[in-house]
Scaffold this motif. Structure first.
Motif, mmCIF file in Angstrom:
data_model
loop_
_atom_site.group_PDB
_atom_site.id
_atom_site.type_symbol
_atom_site.label_atom_id
_atom_site.label_comp_id
_atom_site.label_asym_id
_atom_site.label_seq_id
_atom_site.Cartn_x
_atom_site.Cartn_y
_atom_site.Cartn_z
ATOM 1 N N MET A 12 0.836 -1.204 0.000
ATOM 2 C CA MET A 12 0.000 0.000 0.000
ATOM 3 C C MET A 12 0.872 1.255 0.000
ATOM 4 S SD MET A 12 -3.043 -0.718 2.704
ATOM 5 C CE MET A 12 -4.358 -1.858 2.332
ATOM 6 N N ALA A 13 0.356 2.291 -0.643
ATOM 7 C CA ALA A 13 0.995 3.598 -0.592
ATOM 8 C C ALA A 13 0.884 4.133 0.838
ATOM 9 C CB ALA A 13 0.293 4.537 -1.575
ATOM 10 N N PRO A 14 1.753 5.058 1.220
ATOM 11 C CA PRO A 14 1.774 5.538 2.604
ATOM 12 C C PRO A 14 0.432 6.018 3.160
ATOM 13 C CG PRO A 14 3.731 6.295 1.468
ATOM 14 C CD PRO A 14 2.849 5.635 0.435
ATOM 15 N N THR A 15 -0.303 6.806 2.414
ATOM 16 C CA THR A 15 -1.580 7.317 2.924
ATOM 17 C C THR A 15 -2.583 6.196 3.103
ATOM 18 O OG1 THR A 15 -1.201 9.465 1.904
ATOM 19 C CG2 THR A 15 -3.485 8.915 2.461
ATOM 20 N N MET A 16 -2.670 5.327 2.133
ATOM 21 C CA MET A 16 -3.597 4.206 2.221
ATOM 22 C C MET A 16 -3.202 3.277 3.371
ATOM 23 S SD MET A 16 -4.646 1.780 -0.925
ATOM 24 C CE MET A 16 -6.346 1.472 -1.173
ATOM 25 N N PHE A 17 -1.907 3.015 3.523
ATOM 26 C CA PHE A 17 -1.429 2.177 4.614
ATOM 27 C C PHE A 17 -1.759 2.814 5.958
ATOM 28 C CE2 PHE A 17 1.607 0.891 7.829
ATOM 29 C CZ PHE A 17 1.522 -0.487 7.751
ATOM 30 N N HIS A 18 -1.522 4.102 6.081
ATOM 31 C CA HIS A 18 -1.805 4.794 7.339
ATOM 32 C C HIS A 18 -3.277 4.649 7.717
ATOM 33 C CE1 HIS A 18 -2.973 8.378 9.728
ATOM 34 N NE2 HIS A 18 -1.905 8.015 10.423
ATOM 35 N N ASP A 19 -4.176 4.900 6.770
ATOM 36 C CA ASP A 19 -5.611 4.785 7.046
ATOM 37 C C ASP A 19 -5.991 3.354 7.426
ATOM 38 O OD1 ASP A 19 -5.804 7.476 6.445
ATOM 39 O OD2 ASP A 19 -6.594 7.140 4.420
ATOM 40 N N PHE A 20 -5.482 2.393 6.676
ATOM 41 C CA PHE A 20 -5.754 0.985 6.955
ATOM 42 C C PHE A 20 -5.240 0.607 8.342
ATOM 43 C CE2 PHE A 20 -3.836 -3.249 7.104
ATOM 44 C CZ PHE A 20 -4.955 -4.045 6.949
ATOM 45 N N ASN A 21 -4.003 0.954 8.633
ATOM 46 C CA ASN A 21 -3.377 0.581 9.897
ATOM 47 C C ASN A 21 -4.090 1.224 11.084
ATOM 48 O OD1 ASN A 21 -1.159 -0.789 11.295
ATOM 49 N ND2 ASN A 21 -0.560 1.296 11.855
ATOM 50 N N GLN A 22 -4.500 2.467 10.938
ATOM 51 C CA GLN A 22 -5.234 3.139 12.021
ATOM 52 C C GLN A 22 -6.554 2.411 12.299
ATOM 53 O OE1 GLN A 22 -2.474 5.074 13.231
ATOM 54 N NE2 GLN A 22 -4.291 5.990 14.082
ATOM 55 N N GLY A 23 -7.219 1.964 11.253
ATOM 56 C CA GLY A 23 -8.474 1.220 11.429
ATOM 57 C C GLY A 23 -8.266 -0.107 12.147
ATOM 58 N N VAL A 24 -7.227 -0.836 11.748
ATOM 59 C CA VAL A 24 -6.925 -2.119 12.386
ATOM 60 C C VAL A 24 -6.532 -1.899 13.844
ATOM 61 C CG1 VAL A 24 -5.346 -4.099 12.401
ATOM 62 C CG2 VAL A 24 -6.324 -3.307 10.246
ATOM 63 N N ALA A 25 -5.684 -0.911 14.099
ATOM 64 C CA ALA A 25 -5.236 -0.640 15.471
ATOM 65 C C ALA A 25 -6.420 -0.270 16.359
ATOM 66 C CB ALA A 25 -4.199 0.472 15.476
ATOM 67 N N THR A 26 -7.315 0.541 15.858
ATOM 68 C CA THR A 26 -8.505 0.921 16.626
ATOM 69 C C THR A 26 -9.355 -0.302 16.933
ATOM 70 O OG1 THR A 26 -8.492 3.115 15.625
ATOM 71 C CG2 THR A 26 -10.564 2.377 16.611
ATOM 72 N N ALA A 27 -9.539 -1.155 15.943
ATOM 73 C CA ALA A 27 -10.347 -2.368 16.137
ATOM 74 C C ALA A 27 -9.700 -3.315 17.147
ATOM 75 C CB ALA A 27 -10.558 -3.080 14.804
ATOM 76 N N LEU A 28 -8.393 -3.520 17.023
ATOM 77 C CA LEU A 28 -7.716 -4.457 17.918
ATOM 78 C C LEU A 28 -7.608 -3.938 19.345
ATOM 79 C CD1 LEU A 28 -4.832 -5.764 15.628
ATOM 80 C CD2 LEU A 28 -7.049 -6.816 16.087
ATOM 81 N N ALA A 29 -7.606 -2.632 19.504
ATOM 82 C CA ALA A 29 -7.525 -2.039 20.839
ATOM 83 C C ALA A 29 -8.874 -2.052 21.555
ATOM 84 C CB ALA A 29 -7.002 -0.611 20.742
#
Length: 143
Positions: A12-29
């Motif tokens: 993933m490109a940086p912006t797309m990765f950032h958005d994806f990762n933030q969503g996963v981190a929020t869900a896992l937390a």
């Protein structure tokens, strides 16, 4: 239903990765969906991932100013997060054997189930094989 996580975050490109990762981190937390007991068997996975995600978030926003050093640090953090995400994805896939809904709650991208198309191909192949056998068995003179 055997669901698998798509490892599309590898490229993933940086912006797309950032958005994806933030969503996963929020869900896992979210302790209501993933209580501490879920992570008890893997105590060294979630906290380092969440810490790296927080650092990546700060560096990502700082990299918007164009500093080459900050961009290089962001890329290193993204590479580390990909490794963390691979480990988490494997753990979630194992847990999904008993609780398939866990994958939906994780916000990872899942493979689409495409049974209909594969079944149609299998049925067509079976029909062709049966048709070939019928033709081979009829119309010839026994020797």
């Amino acid at each position: 239903m055997s669901s698998r996580i798509v490892r599309d975050y590898h490229h993933m490109a940086p912006t797309m990765f950032h958005d994806f990762n933030q969503g996963v981190a929020t869900a896992l937390a979210d302790k209501t969906r993933f209580p501490d007991s879920f992570w008890a068997a893997h105590p060294t996975v979630l906290d380092p991932y969440l810490a790296a995600t927080a650092k990546h978030d700060a560096i990502y926003h700082e990299s918007m100013h164009g500093s080459k050093l900050v961009i290089a640090e962001r890329e290193l953090l993204q590479a580390q997060l990909v490794i963390n995400l691979d480990e988490i994805a494997s753990i979630l896939e194992l847990a999904a054997v008993r609780n398939p809904e866990i994958l939906l709650a994780s916000r990872f991208t899942l493979h689409k189930d495409r049974r209909g198309h594969a079944r149609a191909k299998a049925a067509s192949a079976a029909h062709s094989a049966a048709h070939t056998e019928t033709e081979d068995g009829e119309g010839g003179t026994p020797t």
